[in-house]
Design an enzyme around this catalytic site. Structure first.
Site, PDB file in Angstrom:
ATOM      1  N   THR A 185     -98.457  70.023  67.683  1.00  0.00           N
ATOM      2  CA  THR A 185     -99.210  68.917  67.837  1.00  0.00           C
ATOM      3  C   THR A 185     -99.509  68.524  69.249  1.00  0.00           C
ATOM      4  OG1 THR A 185     -97.318  68.425  66.029  1.00  0.00           O
ATOM      5  CG2 THR A 185     -98.879  66.476  67.276  1.00  0.00           C
ATOM      6  N   GLU A 241     -94.744  63.579  83.153  1.00  0.00           N
ATOM      7  CA  GLU A 241     -94.958  61.954  82.932  1.00  0.00           C
ATOM      8  C   GLU A 241     -94.639  62.159  81.509  1.00  0.00           C
ATOM      9  OE1 GLU A 241     -95.566  58.909  84.682  1.00  0.00           O
ATOM     10  OE2 GLU A 241     -94.778  58.629  82.734  1.00  0.00           O
ATOM     11  N   VAL A 292     -90.895  61.271  79.409  1.00  0.00           N
ATOM     12  CA  VAL A 292     -90.243  59.963  79.027  1.00  0.00           C
ATOM     13  C   VAL A 292     -91.206  59.158  78.833  1.00  0.00           C
ATOM     14  CG1 VAL A 292     -88.994  58.334  80.389  1.00  0.00           C
ATOM     15  CG2 VAL A 292     -88.517  60.744  80.827  1.00  0.00           C
ATOM     16  N   GLY A 351     -93.025  62.759  59.302  1.00  0.00           N
ATOM     17  CA  GLY A 351     -93.350  63.770  60.608  1.00  0.00           C
ATOM     18  C   GLY A 351     -92.792  63.216  62.057  1.00  0.00           C
ATOM     19  N   GLU A 408     -87.690  65.405  63.725  1.00  0.00           N
ATOM     20  CA  GLU A 408     -87.537  66.983  63.591  1.00  0.00           C
ATOM     21  C   GLU A 408     -86.997  67.169  62.430  1.00  0.00           C
ATOM     22  OE1 GLU A 408     -89.152  68.539  66.077  1.00  0.00           O
ATOM     23  OE2 GLU A 408     -89.226  66.699  67.392  1.00  0.00           O
ATOM     24  N   ASP A 434     -81.920  63.338  72.842  1.00  0.00           N
ATOM     25  CA  ASP A 434     -83.098  63.130  73.303  1.00  0.00           C
ATOM     26  C   ASP A 434     -83.321  62.120  74.452  1.00  0.00           C
ATOM     27  OD1 ASP A 434     -86.153  63.826  72.987  1.00  0.00           O
ATOM     28  OD2 ASP A 434     -85.992  61.555  72.494  1.00  0.00           O
ATOM     29  N   LYS A 437     -83.796  62.086  78.394  1.00  0.00           N
ATOM     30  CA  LYS A 437     -84.866  61.115  79.297  1.00  0.00           C
ATOM     31  C   LYS A 437     -84.134  60.254  80.073  1.00  0.00           C
ATOM     32  CE  LYS A 437     -87.871  61.562  75.111  1.00  0.00           C
ATOM     33  NZ  LYS A 437     -88.097  60.848  73.727  1.00  0.00           N
ATOM     34  N   GLY A 453     -95.881  61.148  69.669  1.00  0.00           N
ATOM     35  CA  GLY A 453     -97.099  61.606  68.843  1.00  0.00           C
ATOM     36  C   GLY A 453     -98.041  62.248  69.618  1.00  0.00           C
TER      37      GLY A 453
HETATM   38  N1  HSE Z   1     -88.614  63.193  68.847  1.00  0.00           N
HETATM   39  C1  HSE Z   1     -89.001  62.297  70.072  1.00  0.00           C
HETATM   40  C2  HSE Z   1     -88.984  60.927  69.473  1.00  0.00           C
HETATM   41  C3  HSE Z   1     -90.317  62.684  70.529  1.00  0.00           C
HETATM   42  O1  HSE Z   1     -88.827  60.664  68.428  1.00  0.00           O
HETATM   43  O2  HSE Z   1     -89.118  59.970  70.237  1.00  0.00           O
HETATM   44  C4  HSE Z   1     -90.835  62.171  71.803  1.00  0.00           C
HETATM   45  O3  HSE Z   1     -89.897  62.892  72.921  1.00  0.00           O
END
Ligand code: HSE
Length: 442
Positions: free
Chosen positions: A13, A129, A132, A187, A190, A201, A205, A306
């Site tokens: 993507t 960049e 995060v 979508g 994951e 995640d 960050k 996205g």
């Molecule tokens: N899986 C992450 C989220 C994507 O949902 O924010 C961006 O890092």
């Protein structure tokens, strides 16, 4: 007009989004840069598919090694994601003298302390960049715009999937599992949503934000991390009745303990007052709030995930690097990648979670019988934990009732000591929920 030759690793993507910008916005970028960005090559494991984009001028390969070692590529964009093989490809690209731009927060959080010095050693730039806050240029703001400040705190809503799930649960009274399924169908999440919903995640960050804020080494493995999977629709309702909303926050603050610098880093579902700016950030939006000693509170918000927003941040890094290269052919950053010159990036200890101070929301499922609330309150009183509010919800079919308590401030260690005694009470069930509260110091 000179040109920078770009190769992309990963045509998922974000990779296709970056390719689209490089192709469709080429003339706009050339006007901004005085220099052309040319997409020369791209690698992906599966090339037999419709990319929805004319890549006829791009050399395609199913082997990333073709890109990271190619003589005709100046800059590699890594959009494979994950720890490996991304780490190996990025290291090889750097060793071959290529600049690197990545959206891979896992890579920087886990291997940044290897890759940043490697890039410096080889005289190439590394930009991240997009790692995060997706499309929000929050790292640039922190590293450059706020460079005159000592950072006092960082708060982030850094995972779009979690924010989408929590928003939907609140708006529709829906259960976690149903909304997660919808997020996957849309979508957002994951297929394996563990990194998103368990806070990993966000911890990736946050560890990058903390390092950039405080000039410290990246310590992802030391971030206290809890996700949102234990939150129920009933908790969200109970919290709303008390004037709060639950957000998955990443929080980082500097401390000085007995003359020693320490950094607090934690990720967990958090009660935020409904009136707070961070409470208004909904759906898949992200927000980062940075407070500096001169600037005071600043907030950056926008799409945190996205194709188009993330690709926008990726290409902004590519353009920054192209600009610097155009000055004298070498690499001189406007600012070092982590905002502090390398020798000044220190190995700062992480504040133990037991020493973190917070106010708490406690939800107990208890047997509806005399003296239960008194027994819980008495243990809290033993630990000098003062109550701000107490409520009891209706009885469940199992004859358990939800008892909710809001506490005043205490340390995590003290709270946990009290909780271990409370959980041992015969009338209290084991599924206790502990949430922390934030007022953002405003
Ligand atoms: N899986 C992450 C989220 C994507 O949902 O924010 C961006 O890092």
């Amino acid at each position: 007009m000179s040109e920078i030759r770009v190769g992309i690793l990963g045509l998922g993507t974000i990779g296709l989004g970056a390719a689209r910008i490089l192709i469709e916005q080429q003339s706009l970028m050339a006007r901004r840069l005085g220099k052309t960005l040319r997409l020369v090559a791209a690698a992906d494991r599966s090339l037999e598919r419709d990319f929805g984009l004319d890549l006829s001028s791009v050399r395609l390969s199913d082997d990333a090694n073709d890109i990271v070692t190619a003589d005709d590529i100046d800059l590699v964009i890594e959009l494979i994601g994950g720890y490996e093989p991304a780490r190996s490809f990025v290291a090889t690209a750097i060793e071959h003298g290529k600049h690197v731009v990545t959206a891979n927060k896992a890579l920087i959080a886990k291997h940044g302390e290897e890759l940043l010095p490697l890039a410096e050693k080889h005289g190439v730039a590394i930009g991240f960049e997009a790692a995060v806050g997706g499309g929000i240029p929050c790292l640039k703001a922190l590293r450059e715009g706020l460079a005159a400040n000592a950072v006092e705190s960082v708060y982030g809503i850094l995972n779009g999937t979690c924010n989408f799930i929590l928003t939907k649960m609140e708006n529709e009274g829906a259960d976690y599992a149903d909304v997660l399924k919808e997020a996957q169908e849309l979508g957002y999440a994951e297929a394996d949503p563990t990194f998103d919903v368990e806070g990993i995640d966000t911890a990736h960050k946050l560890s990058i934000l903390a390092s950039m804020s405080f000039g410290s080494k990246i310590k992802f493995d030391e971030v206290f991390t809890e996700g949102i999977s234990k939150i129920t629709a009933a908790d969200i309702g109970a919290v709303a009745d008390l004037g709060y909303r639950i957000k998955l926050l990443g929080i980082a603050k500097p401390h000085c303990v007995d003359g020693e610098s320490k950094i607090e880093m934690r990720v967990h579902p958090t009660l935020v007052p409904l009136s707070a700016q961070m409470a208004q950030v909904s759906d898949s939006y992200n927000a980062v709030m940075v407070s500096g000693d001169f600037v005071e509170h600043t907030v950056y918000t926008g799409r945190g995930a996205g194709e188009r927003p993330t690709a926008s941040a990726v290409i902004a890094d590519v353009m920054d690097i192209a600009r610097i290269c155009s000055v004298d052919g070498g690499v001189k950053y406007l600012a070092p990648p982590m905002g502090y010159v390398a020798p000044e990036r220190q190995d700062v200890a992480t504040l133990p979670m037991a020493d973190v101070h917070s106010e708490y929301y406690l939800r107990f499922m208890v047997q509806d019988e005399p003296g239960v609330i008194a027994a819980i309150s008495s243990i809290l009183a033993d630990h000098r934990i003062s109550l701000e509010a107490v409520s009891q919800k209706e009885r469940h079919a199992t004859h358990a009732v939800a008892v909710i308590m809001l506490t005043h401030g205490t340390t995590e260690g003290n709270l946990q000591a009290a909780m271990s005694r409370i959980i041992a009470l015969p009338s209290v069930q084991e599924d206790v929920l502990i949430l922390r509260k934030e007022s953002f110091g405003v």
